[in-house]
Design an enzyme around this catalytic site. Structure first.
Site, PDB file in Angstrom:
ATOM      1  CG  ASP A  24      -2.037   1.015   1.108  1.00 27.50           C
ATOM      2  OD1 ASP A  24      -2.368   1.408  -0.028  1.00 27.50           O
ATOM      3  OD2 ASP A  24      -2.569   1.434   2.152  1.00 27.50           O
ATOM      4  N   GLY A  25       0.352   2.299  -0.653  1.00 32.80           N
ATOM      5  CA  GLY A  25       1.020   3.603  -0.621  1.00 32.80           C
ATOM      6  C   GLY A  25       1.557   4.080  -1.963  1.00 32.80           C
ATOM      7  CG  HIS A  41      -0.556   1.967  -9.374  1.00 30.63           C
ATOM      8  ND1 HIS A  41      -0.719   1.693  -8.031  1.00 30.63           N
ATOM      9  CD2 HIS A  41      -1.637   2.708  -9.736  1.00 30.63           C
ATOM     10  CE1 HIS A  41      -1.852   2.258  -7.611  1.00 30.63           C
ATOM     11  NE2 HIS A  41      -2.417   2.880  -8.622  1.00 30.63           N
ATOM     12  CG  LEU A 135       8.993 -17.052  -3.833  1.00 33.02           C
ATOM     13  CD1 LEU A 135       8.974 -17.088  -2.306  1.00 33.02           C
ATOM     14  CD2 LEU A 135       9.376 -15.653  -4.313  1.00 33.02           C
ATOM     15  CB  SER A 193      -7.772  -3.337   3.138  1.00 28.23           C
ATOM     16  OG  SER A 193      -7.475  -2.123   3.799  1.00 28.23           O
ATOM     17  CD  GLU A 204       3.417 -12.801  15.860  1.00 28.56           C
ATOM     18  OE1 GLU A 204       3.483 -11.610  16.231  1.00 28.56           O
ATOM     19  OE2 GLU A 204       2.958 -13.713  16.573  1.00 28.56           O
TER      20      GLU A 204
HETATM   21  C1  IPE Z   1      -5.400  -2.596  -0.046  1.00 30.09           C
HETATM   22  O1  IPE Z   1      -5.081  -1.256  -0.203  1.00 30.09           O
HETATM   23  C2  IPE Z   1      -5.405  -3.303  -1.359  1.00 30.09           C
HETATM   24  C3  IPE Z   1      -4.115  -3.421  -2.027  1.00 30.09           C
HETATM   25  C4  IPE Z   1      -2.945  -3.043  -1.580  1.00 30.09           C
HETATM   26  C5  IPE Z   1      -4.165  -4.066  -3.308  1.00 30.09           C
HETATM   27  P1  IPE Z   1      -6.207  -0.126  -0.330  1.00 30.09           P
HETATM   28  O2  IPE Z   1      -5.483   1.150  -0.545  1.00 30.09           O
HETATM   29  O3  IPE Z   1      -7.203  -0.509  -1.356  1.00 30.09           O
HETATM   30  O4  IPE Z   1      -6.891  -0.181   1.098  1.00 30.09           O
HETATM   31  P2  IPE Z   1      -7.774   0.907   1.863  1.00 30.09           P
HETATM   32  O5  IPE Z   1      -8.810   1.391   0.879  1.00 30.09           O
HETATM   33  O6  IPE Z   1      -6.868   2.013   2.255  1.00 30.09           O
HETATM   34  O7  IPE Z   1      -8.331   0.195   3.040  1.00 30.09           O
HETATM   35  C1  IPE Z   2      -1.702   0.193  -3.352  1.00 30.75           C
HETATM   36  O1  IPE Z   2      -1.411   1.551  -3.359  1.00 30.75           O
HETATM   37  C2  IPE Z   2      -1.880  -0.370  -4.742  1.00 30.75           C
HETATM   38  C3  IPE Z   2      -3.251  -0.762  -5.081  1.00 30.75           C
HETATM   39  C4  IPE Z   2      -4.263  -0.733  -4.272  1.00 30.75           C
HETATM   40  C5  IPE Z   2      -3.466  -1.224  -6.425  1.00 30.75           C
HETATM   41  P1  IPE Z   2      -2.554   2.642  -3.362  1.00 30.75           P
HETATM   42  O2  IPE Z   2      -2.929   2.928  -4.786  1.00 30.75           O
HETATM   43  O3  IPE Z   2      -3.679   2.217  -2.492  1.00 30.75           O
HETATM   44  O4  IPE Z   2      -1.808   3.878  -2.747  1.00 30.75           O
HETATM   45  P2  IPE Z   2      -2.406   4.928  -1.705  1.00 30.75           P
HETATM   46  O5  IPE Z   2      -2.854   4.155  -0.503  1.00 30.75           O
HETATM   47  O6  IPE Z   2      -3.540   5.623  -2.392  1.00 30.75           O
HETATM   48  O7  IPE Z   2      -1.256   5.835  -1.429  1.00 30.75           O
HETATM   49 MG    MG Z   3      -4.050   2.502  -0.506  1.00 30.25          MG
END
Ligand code: IPE
Ligand code: IPE
Ligand code: MG
Length: 249
Positions: A24-25, A41, A135, A193, A204
């Site tokens: 995420d992020g 991405h 893996l 999520s 963990e």
């Molecule tokens: C969870 O991240 C899904 C993935 C990393 C693929 P999201 O960005 O969709 O989660 P929320 O919306 O912050 O909970």
């Molecule tokens: C996770 O990163 C990737 C996917 C959910 C596909 P995000 O796209 O959710 O990035 P943020 O959370 O908006 O920064």
């Molecule tokens: Mg996100």
């Protein structure tokens, strides 16, 4: 003069058999650089490639990553479209390299929603990598933990077998693999999520404030070092020897 030897690669503890990651992020990483979210991405793919290498070097046998949740369809159409195109490109470009690294691929999630070309690439990546065993890489695409439980319950009901935790577990998407020992979520959010709800019962949890494209081998090593310090008790008491995994009376 004796040749200087490289130190042996650091090894994860043998109890770490499966790492699950909520990557995420990406969007915030890009926005902070005044780039479109799609750039986040793209760089996120590089971080995933580094993670795969890190797991191989550290001897972690199973890795499951959350790449697209069943709720991510709620994003703006152009972001969803860009992600689908990225998945196609990455599979076209990377499958052969992954096979060369000894990676076996499995995709978990509902495939019906994808384009024919993406479904075909997924099927081919699974078939081409089927004999690899260094893996096991599971990629969650259009995956939801609740969906997984429901599809398992439907399959179990259709089989006519009596319901039990073991029987239901045999129909979950990751059946046959050890449950995740360590869940890593980047991006500073402290939630699941709708990832592996069933399989995370005794996992963990490790949260990192790094944004996914920043998560490198050093960050992986830090997460593994933290895991090595944890004491897993499975409902027992400190110091009591426990069998790996959940024991249901
Ligand atoms: C969870 O991240 C899904 C993935 C990393 C693929 P999201 O960005 O969709 O989660 P929320 O919306 O912050 O909970
Ligand atoms: C996770 O990163 C990737 C996917 C959910 C596909 P995000 O796209 O959710 O990035 P943020 O959370 O908006 O920064
Ligand atoms: Mg996100």
């Amino acid at each position: 003069m004796a040749a200087k030897r490289n130190p042996p690669p650091e090894q994860a503890p043998p109890s770490l058999r499966h790492i699950a990651v909520v990557m995420d992020g990406n969007g915030r990483w890009a926005t902070r650089r005044l780039l479109p979210r799609s750039a986040g991405h793209k760089f996120g793919v590089d971080a995933l490639k580094a993670l795969v290498r890190g797991c191989i070097v550290q001897g972690v046998p199973v890795l499951t990553v959350f790449a697209f949740s069943s709720e991510n369809w709620n994003r703006p159409a152009d972001e969803v479209q860009g992600l689908m195109e990225l998945f196609v490109q990455v599979l076209q470009r990377e499958t052969a390299t992954l096979v060369g690294q000894g990676v076996r691929l499995r995709f978990i999630g509902k495939r019906e929603a994808f384009s024919d070309s993406l479904r075909e690439l997924i099927g081919r990546a699974e078939a081409d990598s089927a004999s690899q065993d260094r893996l096991q890489l599971n990629i969650a695409l259009n995956y939801g933990g609740r969906w997984d439980i429901v599809q398992a319950a439907q399959a179990l009901a259709a089989s006519g077998e009596p319901f039990s935790e073991d029987a239901l577990g045999r129909h979950m998407c990751l059946a046959g693999l050890p449950e995740p020992d360590l869940l890593i979520r980047t991006g500073g959010e402290h939630r699941i999520s709708n990832f592996l709800l069933w399989q995370l019962a005794y996992t963990e949890l490790y949260f990192s404030d790094l944004l996914w494209p920043e998560f490198d081998e050093k960050a992986l090593a830090a997460a593994i070092a933290e895991f090595a310090r944890r004491e897993r008790r499975y409902g027992g008491v400190p110091g009591q020897p426990v069998a790996a995994g959940l024991r249901v009376a």
